[in-house]
Design a protein around this motif. Structure first.
Motif, PDB file in Angstrom:
ATOM      1  N   ASP A 276       0.821  -1.206   0.000  1.00 18.49           N
ATOM      2  CA  ASP A 276       0.000   0.000   0.000  1.00 18.49           C
ATOM      3  C   ASP A 276       0.856   1.257   0.000  1.00 18.49           C
ATOM      4  OD1 ASP A 276      -2.718  -0.303  -0.306  1.00 18.49           O
ATOM      5  OD2 ASP A 276      -3.188   0.551   1.654  1.00 18.49           O
ATOM      6  N   VAL A 277       1.911   1.263   0.811  1.00 22.31           N
ATOM      7  CA  VAL A 277       2.796   2.432   0.883  1.00 22.31           C
ATOM      8  C   VAL A 277       3.549   2.615  -0.428  1.00 22.31           C
ATOM      9  CG1 VAL A 277       4.845   3.386   2.014  1.00 22.31           C
ATOM     10  CG2 VAL A 277       3.041   2.352   3.399  1.00 22.31           C
ATOM     11  N   MET A 278       4.051   1.529  -0.980  1.00 24.09           N
ATOM     12  CA  MET A 278       4.875   1.635  -2.182  1.00 24.09           C
ATOM     13  C   MET A 278       4.067   2.038  -3.406  1.00 24.09           C
ATOM     14  SD  MET A 278       7.818   1.236  -1.007  1.00 24.09           S
ATOM     15  CE  MET A 278       8.088   1.000   0.750  1.00 24.09           C
ATOM     16  N   MET A 279       2.807   1.614  -3.483  1.00 26.27           N
ATOM     17  CA  MET A 279       2.003   1.969  -4.649  1.00 26.27           C
ATOM     18  C   MET A 279       1.726   3.471  -4.691  1.00 26.27           C
ATOM     19  SD  MET A 279      -1.655   0.380  -3.365  1.00 26.27           S
ATOM     20  CE  MET A 279      -2.504   0.462  -4.933  1.00 26.27           C
ATOM     21  N   ASP A 280       1.732   4.114  -3.532  1.00 33.83           N
ATOM     22  CA  ASP A 280       1.563   5.561  -3.489  1.00 33.83           C
ATOM     23  C   ASP A 280       2.889   6.314  -3.613  1.00 33.83           C
ATOM     24  OD1 ASP A 280      -1.134   5.252  -3.212  1.00 33.83           O
ATOM     25  OD2 ASP A 280      -1.202   5.688  -1.076  1.00 33.83           O
ATOM     26  N   ALA A 281       3.984   5.634  -3.278  1.00 28.97           N
ATOM     27  CA  ALA A 281       5.290   6.288  -3.271  1.00 28.97           C
ATOM     28  C   ALA A 281       5.783   6.652  -4.662  1.00 28.97           C
ATOM     29  CB  ALA A 281       6.320   5.389  -2.582  1.00 28.97           C
ATOM     30  N   VAL A 282       5.201   6.078  -5.702  1.00 30.36           N
ATOM     31  CA  VAL A 282       5.639   6.409  -7.058  1.00 30.36           C
ATOM     32  C   VAL A 282       5.366   7.870  -7.384  1.00 30.36           C
ATOM     33  CG1 VAL A 282       5.345   4.064  -7.915  1.00 30.36           C
ATOM     34  CG2 VAL A 282       3.449   5.675  -8.066  1.00 30.36           C
ATOM     35  N   GLY A 283       4.358   8.464  -6.741  1.00 30.82           N
ATOM     36  CA  GLY A 283       4.093   9.890  -6.895  1.00 30.82           C
ATOM     37  C   GLY A 283       3.296  10.254  -8.133  1.00 30.82           C
ATOM     38  N   ARG A 284       2.972  11.536  -8.201  1.00 30.29           N
ATOM     39  CA  ARG A 284       2.114  12.035  -9.279  1.00 30.29           C
ATOM     40  C   ARG A 284       2.814  12.082 -10.632  1.00 30.29           C
ATOM     41  NH1 ARG A 284      -0.417  17.427  -6.724  1.00 30.29           N
ATOM     42  NH2 ARG A 284       1.658  17.504  -5.780  1.00 30.29           N
ATOM     43  N   ALA A 285       4.143  12.046 -10.634  1.00 26.72           N
ATOM     44  CA  ALA A 285       4.849  12.022 -11.917  1.00 26.72           C
ATOM     45  C   ALA A 285       4.560  10.722 -12.675  1.00 26.72           C
ATOM     46  CB  ALA A 285       6.352  12.176 -11.697  1.00 26.72           C
ATOM     47  N   THR A 286       4.284   9.658 -11.917  1.00 27.87           N
ATOM     48  CA  THR A 286       3.988   8.357 -12.521  1.00 27.87           C
ATOM     49  C   THR A 286       2.493   8.120 -12.648  1.00 27.87           C
ATOM     50  OG1 THR A 286       6.039   7.443 -11.605  1.00 27.87           O
ATOM     51  CG2 THR A 286       4.344   5.870 -12.303  1.00 27.87           C
ATOM     52  N   VAL A 287       1.746   8.421 -11.590  1.00 30.71           N
ATOM     53  CA  VAL A 287       0.287   8.293 -11.583  1.00 30.71           C
ATOM     54  C   VAL A 287      -0.283   9.677 -11.251  1.00 30.71           C
ATOM     55  CG1 VAL A 287      -1.708   7.085 -10.614  1.00 30.71           C
ATOM     56  CG2 VAL A 287       0.498   5.911 -10.771  1.00 30.71           C
TER      57      VAL A 287
END
Length: 373
Positions: A276-287
């Motif tokens: 859960d933490v890592m899927m959000d850690a990619v940031g808005r540049a990716t998602v």
């Protein structure tokens, strides 16, 4: 007179798969073209997620990638991707459960005991098939580490296309962003098992031990007087309906088994919270819409169970505990990272002894002190 089969499993898994596939509810309607775009989009998202997961987690598979895998792309080194419908997901999970329960029946029967009867195995099939069918409309994706054949083969990643489509419609999400976000979570799970090749067997052994214990408790309950059985079962179901701790299984477990269950739950909390933490850690540049997706998704989680029937079903099957795992595990991951950084957190994947206990999930500082001194 019921027949018995020597060496028969606790559940007739073939029948369970057939029942699950037949009872699973249909997904949302869509045109052939829309479905084709959905399937292709999920496959592309699964592939695109891999380098982002490797980057943000700072983890790597423990095994080397073969030339064939390298030629096939990065996805092949973490998981085999299958885009499935609800029926196929349900059938696949009978295979997972068959793997996890292999040999349990033999462990429960002694030289003088009768083998599992065909009738008992069919009853189990009906129960398992019905539960999996009910759950098939709720799951977006799942990494299965138990389908691998041989130590060098990755597990399979199941992406449940109709559920992804339904949720992105319900929440009015950007399809490309949401599909990538889902795949980031599932490919993180794939990387967890690839980075810690001992993890799948560790969980299998723990689950098998619990299942044997629960089956023994159930058999002892079945040998009790009818009145005692009804009283015990009634208390367990009443506790589940009221939303009190534990649900049905809790009422059948001894104190030692409850502690073992808590330790297994701690590992599951780590796996879910970390993803859960890592899927959000990619940031808005990716998602680009990651914050909106997270907000919408959390509201959806909190709002589930608004009907009485749904609430009781989730509590009865232990699904409230599943939601808690995301939150408790994510809090553990974030707290550890604040103290020792992401590389310090990754020590958790190095050995079974570094997995957090149930107490440490609630007290991350205790894990840091034990592992890092």
């Amino acid at each position: 007179m019921t027949s018995s089969v020597v060496g028969a499993p606790l559940v007739d898994w073939t029948s369970a798969a057939q029942i699950a596939a037949r009872v699973a509810p249909p997904g949302p309607t869509a045109s052939r073209d829309e479905l084709a775009v959905l399937v292709q989009g999920l496959r592309e998202a699964a592939s695109a997620a891999v380098p982002h997961v490797l980057r943000v987690t700072r983890m790597a598979p423990s095994r080397s990638v073969s030339h064939a895998e390298a030629a096939g792309g990065a996805t092949a080194s973490l998981s085999q991707v299958f885009v499935v419908d609800r029926s196929r997901w349900a059938r696949a999970n009978t295979e997972v459960m068959a793997s996890l329960t292999d040999g349990v029946a033999e462990s429960l029967t002694g030289p003088g005991d009768k083998p599992v009867s065909a009738t008992t195995a069919l009853v189990g099939a009906a129960q398992v098939g019905a539960v999996l069918a009910a759950l098939s409309s709720r799951v977006l994706g799942q990494f299965d580490p138990y389908s691998a054949h041989g130590s060098s083969a990755p597990g399979r990643l199941l992406l449940v296309a109709p559920n992804v489509l339904q949720l992105e419609r319900d929440l009015d999400l950007v399809p490309a962003d949401f599909r990538l976000w889902v795949c980031l979570h599932e490919q993180t799970h794939a990387l967890q098992f690839a980075a810690a090749p001992w993890l799948a067997e560790h969980l299998r052994a723990s689950a098998r031990e619990l299942l044997v214990g629960l089956s023994e408790s159930s058999r002892q309950l079945a040998e009790a007087r009818l009145r005692d059985k009804l009283t015990t079962a009634g208390r367990v179901v009443l506790r589940a309906v009221r939303g009190q701790e534990g649900g049905v299984a809790h009422g059948l477990l001894t104190s030692d088994q409850q502690r073992s269950l808590a330790e297994v739950s701690a590992v599951m909390a780590l796996l879910e919270g970390h993803a859960d933490v890592m899927m959000d850690a990619v940031g808005r540049a990716t998602v680009p819409t990651v914050r909106r997706i997270r907000a919408q998704f959390e509201a959806r989680r909190d709002g589930q169970g608004s009907s009485t029937l749904d609430t009781v079903l989730r509590r009865f099957l232990g699904m409230d505990a599943k939601l808690a795992q995301y939150r408790d595990g994510a809090a553990f991951v974030r707290a550890v990272e604040r103290q020792v950084g992401r590389d310090g957190l990754n020590a958790v994947w190095s050995t079974p002894e570094h997995l957090p206990s149930a107490r440490e999930i609630a007290d991350p500082g205790a894990w840091v002190r034990r592992v890092h001194g």
